[in-house]
Design a protein around this motif. Structure first.
Motif, PDB file in Angstrom:
ATOM      1  N   VAL A 215     -15.184  55.972  43.349  1.00  0.00           N
ATOM      2  CA  VAL A 215     -14.583  54.317  43.360  1.00  0.00           C
ATOM      3  C   VAL A 215     -14.017  53.640  42.830  1.00  0.00           C
ATOM      4  O   VAL A 215     -13.631  53.263  41.476  1.00  0.00           O
ATOM      5  CB  VAL A 215     -15.550  53.419  44.530  1.00  0.00           C
ATOM      6  CG1 VAL A 215     -15.488  52.357  45.929  1.00  0.00           C
ATOM      7  CG2 VAL A 215     -16.973  53.842  45.526  1.00  0.00           C
ATOM      8  N   LEU A 216     -12.479  53.567  43.518  1.00  0.00           N
ATOM      9  CA  LEU A 216     -11.662  53.010  42.832  1.00  0.00           C
ATOM     10  C   LEU A 216     -10.635  51.763  43.492  1.00  0.00           C
ATOM     11  O   LEU A 216     -10.335  52.085  45.113  1.00  0.00           O
ATOM     12  CB  LEU A 216     -10.613  53.974  42.553  1.00  0.00           C
ATOM     13  CG  LEU A 216     -10.395  55.515  41.119  1.00  0.00           C
ATOM     14  CD1 LEU A 216      -9.726  55.865  41.139  1.00  0.00           C
ATOM     15  CD2 LEU A 216     -11.135  54.191  40.007  1.00  0.00           C
ATOM     16  N   THR A 217     -10.253  50.817  42.943  1.00  0.00           N
ATOM     17  CA  THR A 217      -9.738  50.007  43.993  1.00  0.00           C
ATOM     18  C   THR A 217      -8.783  49.096  42.010  1.00  0.00           C
ATOM     19  O   THR A 217      -9.208  49.460  41.046  1.00  0.00           O
ATOM     20  CB  THR A 217      -9.949  48.365  44.557  1.00  0.00           C
ATOM     21  OG1 THR A 217      -8.803  48.457  44.865  1.00  0.00           O
ATOM     22  CG2 THR A 217     -10.802  47.912  43.582  1.00  0.00           C
ATOM     23  N   ASP A 218      -7.732  48.461  42.594  1.00  0.00           N
ATOM     24  CA  ASP A 218      -6.759  47.810  41.672  1.00  0.00           C
ATOM     25  C   ASP A 218      -6.413  46.322  42.561  1.00  0.00           C
ATOM     26  O   ASP A 218      -6.009  45.751  43.918  1.00  0.00           O
ATOM     27  CB  ASP A 218      -5.589  48.640  41.638  1.00  0.00           C
ATOM     28  CG  ASP A 218      -4.715  47.935  41.064  1.00  0.00           C
ATOM     29  OD1 ASP A 218      -5.205  47.905  39.706  1.00  0.00           O
ATOM     30  OD2 ASP A 218      -3.141  47.348  41.079  1.00  0.00           O
ATOM     31  N   ILE A 219      -6.449  45.355  41.278  1.00  0.00           N
ATOM     32  CA  ILE A 219      -5.945  44.061  42.285  1.00  0.00           C
ATOM     33  C   ILE A 219      -4.955  43.811  42.654  1.00  0.00           C
ATOM     34  O   ILE A 219      -4.520  43.061  43.418  1.00  0.00           O
ATOM     35  CB  ILE A 219      -5.899  43.216  40.772  1.00  0.00           C
ATOM     36  CG1 ILE A 219      -6.040  41.911  41.119  1.00  0.00           C
ATOM     37  CG2 ILE A 219      -4.807  43.436  40.142  1.00  0.00           C
ATOM     38  CD1 ILE A 219      -6.026  40.182  40.112  1.00  0.00           C
ATOM     39  N   ASP A 220      -3.900  44.558  43.064  1.00  0.00           N
ATOM     40  CA  ASP A 220      -2.127  44.808  43.946  1.00  0.00           C
ATOM     41  C   ASP A 220      -2.756  44.896  44.726  1.00  0.00           C
ATOM     42  O   ASP A 220      -2.264  46.275  45.798  1.00  0.00           O
ATOM     43  CB  ASP A 220      -1.896  44.782  43.022  1.00  0.00           C
ATOM     44  CG  ASP A 220      -0.663  44.072  41.968  1.00  0.00           C
ATOM     45  OD1 ASP A 220      -0.811  42.268  42.039  1.00  0.00           O
ATOM     46  OD2 ASP A 220      -0.456  43.916  40.766  1.00  0.00           O
ATOM     47  N   ALA A 221      -4.015  46.121  45.004  1.00  0.00           N
ATOM     48  CA  ALA A 221      -4.177  47.152  45.994  1.00  0.00           C
ATOM     49  C   ALA A 221      -4.846  46.579  47.356  1.00  0.00           C
ATOM     50  O   ALA A 221      -6.290  45.577  47.465  1.00  0.00           O
ATOM     51  CB  ALA A 221      -4.661  48.152  45.626  1.00  0.00           C
ATOM     52  N   ASP A 222      -3.924  47.231  48.818  1.00  0.00           N
ATOM     53  CA  ASP A 222      -4.859  46.660  50.231  1.00  0.00           C
ATOM     54  C   ASP A 222      -6.037  47.282  50.411  1.00  0.00           C
ATOM     55  O   ASP A 222      -6.329  47.402  51.516  1.00  0.00           O
ATOM     56  CB  ASP A 222      -3.677  45.639  51.270  1.00  0.00           C
ATOM     57  CG  ASP A 222      -3.146  46.888  51.047  1.00  0.00           C
ATOM     58  OD1 ASP A 222      -3.903  48.130  51.010  1.00  0.00           O
ATOM     59  OD2 ASP A 222      -1.898  46.680  51.661  1.00  0.00           O
ATOM     60  N   HIS A 223      -6.715  48.301  49.768  1.00  0.00           N
ATOM     61  CA  HIS A 223      -7.176  49.429  50.207  1.00  0.00           C
ATOM     62  C   HIS A 223      -8.045  49.381  48.935  1.00  0.00           C
ATOM     63  O   HIS A 223      -7.589  49.310  47.687  1.00  0.00           O
ATOM     64  CB  HIS A 223      -6.522  50.503  50.552  1.00  0.00           C
ATOM     65  CG  HIS A 223      -5.800  51.261  49.534  1.00  0.00           C
ATOM     66  ND1 HIS A 223      -4.605  50.108  49.254  1.00  0.00           N
ATOM     67  CD2 HIS A 223      -6.045  52.401  49.296  1.00  0.00           C
ATOM     68  CE1 HIS A 223      -3.991  51.614  49.145  1.00  0.00           C
ATOM     69  NE2 HIS A 223      -4.428  52.494  48.477  1.00  0.00           N
ATOM     70  N   THR A 224      -9.295  49.739  49.123  1.00  0.00           N
ATOM     71  CA  THR A 224     -10.162  50.925  47.704  1.00  0.00           C
ATOM     72  C   THR A 224      -9.935  52.288  48.633  1.00  0.00           C
ATOM     73  O   THR A 224      -9.969  52.902  49.562  1.00  0.00           O
ATOM     74  CB  THR A 224     -11.804  49.808  48.372  1.00  0.00           C
ATOM     75  OG1 THR A 224     -11.161  48.782  47.721  1.00  0.00           O
ATOM     76  CG2 THR A 224     -12.482  50.768  46.982  1.00  0.00           C
ATOM     77  N   VAL A 225     -10.338  53.328  46.992  1.00  0.00           N
ATOM     78  CA  VAL A 225      -9.963  54.262  47.287  1.00  0.00           C
ATOM     79  C   VAL A 225     -11.424  55.258  46.794  1.00  0.00           C
ATOM     80  O   VAL A 225     -12.084  54.715  46.250  1.00  0.00           O
ATOM     81  CB  VAL A 225      -8.990  55.579  46.721  1.00  0.00           C
ATOM     82  CG1 VAL A 225      -9.519  57.097  46.344  1.00  0.00           C
ATOM     83  CG2 VAL A 225      -7.527  55.123  46.882  1.00  0.00           C
ATOM     84  N   LEU A 226     -12.761  55.904  47.753  1.00  0.00           N
ATOM     85  CA  LEU A 226     -13.266  56.293  47.796  1.00  0.00           C
ATOM     86  C   LEU A 226     -12.877  58.319  48.133  1.00  0.00           C
ATOM     87  O   LEU A 226     -12.791  59.173  48.886  1.00  0.00           O
ATOM     88  CB  LEU A 226     -14.803  56.550  48.960  1.00  0.00           C
ATOM     89  CG  LEU A 226     -15.852  57.655  48.789  1.00  0.00           C
ATOM     90  CD1 LEU A 226     -16.514  56.834  47.630  1.00  0.00           C
ATOM     91  CD2 LEU A 226     -16.268  57.722  49.554  1.00  0.00           C
ATOM     92  N   ALA A 227     -13.640  58.721  47.115  1.00  0.00           N
ATOM     93  CA  ALA A 227     -13.225  60.274  46.557  1.00  0.00           C
ATOM     94  C   ALA A 227     -14.702  60.699  46.152  1.00  0.00           C
ATOM     95  O   ALA A 227     -15.486  59.988  46.282  1.00  0.00           O
ATOM     96  CB  ALA A 227     -12.587  60.826  45.019  1.00  0.00           C
TER      97      ALA A 227
END
Length: 246
Positions: A215-227
């Motif tokens: 699971v990855l996200t970032d302070i500037d991202a409006d979505h979270t990535v799940l792989a």
């Protein structure tokens, strides 16, 4: 201070995190991100809010603005947001998605699936942006310019902040470890005048010891990535508590 159940990872965990650094660092955190080594990925869209502060999905926003919602759509495209030099215009009258935060309900739903997949006692590693205000502590209280109370304390004790190993993962992150259930207690206590309450947050990165999902996200991202495995991704994308895109 709220008691965190995640603990600093061992210095040897830096070697364990090297696999992820090599996968993520060359690739910007953008729509359509795919991560080598995983069968499938999905974007978990952070919810917006309507004019009354009620959570709203991107699909609801697209329906109101009359704009299409594609698998790789950005928030600006869906909401009709145009950034000028000094102004911002949007066709959506409500609030934007929280950047860097899937939200408490979103994390609860996601953790339900990760727990079903790995087990509640499964050991995991959480990478937490060490420079976020809620992690390191910050002055004042957001949203109230008249607030003159003492600065908010950090989410973790000083010894944790000073001893947790650091890794460059999208941002400078400290590595914490613990059972998967410990992620539900991640956050910090806010103090305001005579009130206090706990505010949950999510990590920048999260993965199990066997590296079967990420699971990855970032302070500037409006979505979270799940792989992860296709079966896990399918279960998450079928959950109506989450709004997902490939």
């Amino acid at each position: 201070m709220h008691t965190q159940t995640l603990q600093p990872a061992s210095p040897g965990s830096l070697n364990d995190a090297a696999w992820l650094t090599s996968l993520v660092m060359p690739t910007p955190f953008i729509n359509g991100l795919s991560i080598p080594g995983f069968a499938a990925t999905a974007r978990l869209l952070h919810p917006a809010s309507d004019a009354n502060g009620v959570p709203a999905t991107w699909a609801q926003v697209a329906n109101q603005t009359g704009r299409p919602l594609h698998p790789d759509s950005t928030w600006d495209e869906v909401s009709g947001t145009v950034h000028a030099r000094r102004t911002v215009h949007s066709d959506w009258p409500g609030g934007e998605p929280d950047l860097g935060e899937l939200g408490e309900n979103g994390w609860d739903a996601l953790l339900d699936h990760l727990t079903d997949w790995a087990g509640s006692d499964a050991s995991c590693v959480a990478a937490i942006d060490a420079e976020l205000p809620w992690v390191s502590g910050t002055v004042g209280f957001y949203g109230d310019p008249q607030h003159v109370e003492p600065p908010q304390g950090p989410a973790f004790p000083t010894e944790v902040l000073s001893t947790a190993p650091r890794v460059q993962l999208l941002r400078t992150c400290m590595l914490m470890t613990g059972p998967l259930t410990a992620v539900r207690s991640l956050g910090r206590t806010w103090h305001y005048r005579d009130q206090c309450w706990f505010e949950r947050h999510g990590p920048t990165g999260l993965w199990p010891a066997d590296r079967s999902w990420l699971v990855l996200t970032d302070i500037d991202a409006d979505h979270t990535v799940l792989a992860g495995p296709l079966e896990l991704i399918d279960a998450v994308t079928a959950d109506n508590r989450l709004e997902t895109r490939p």
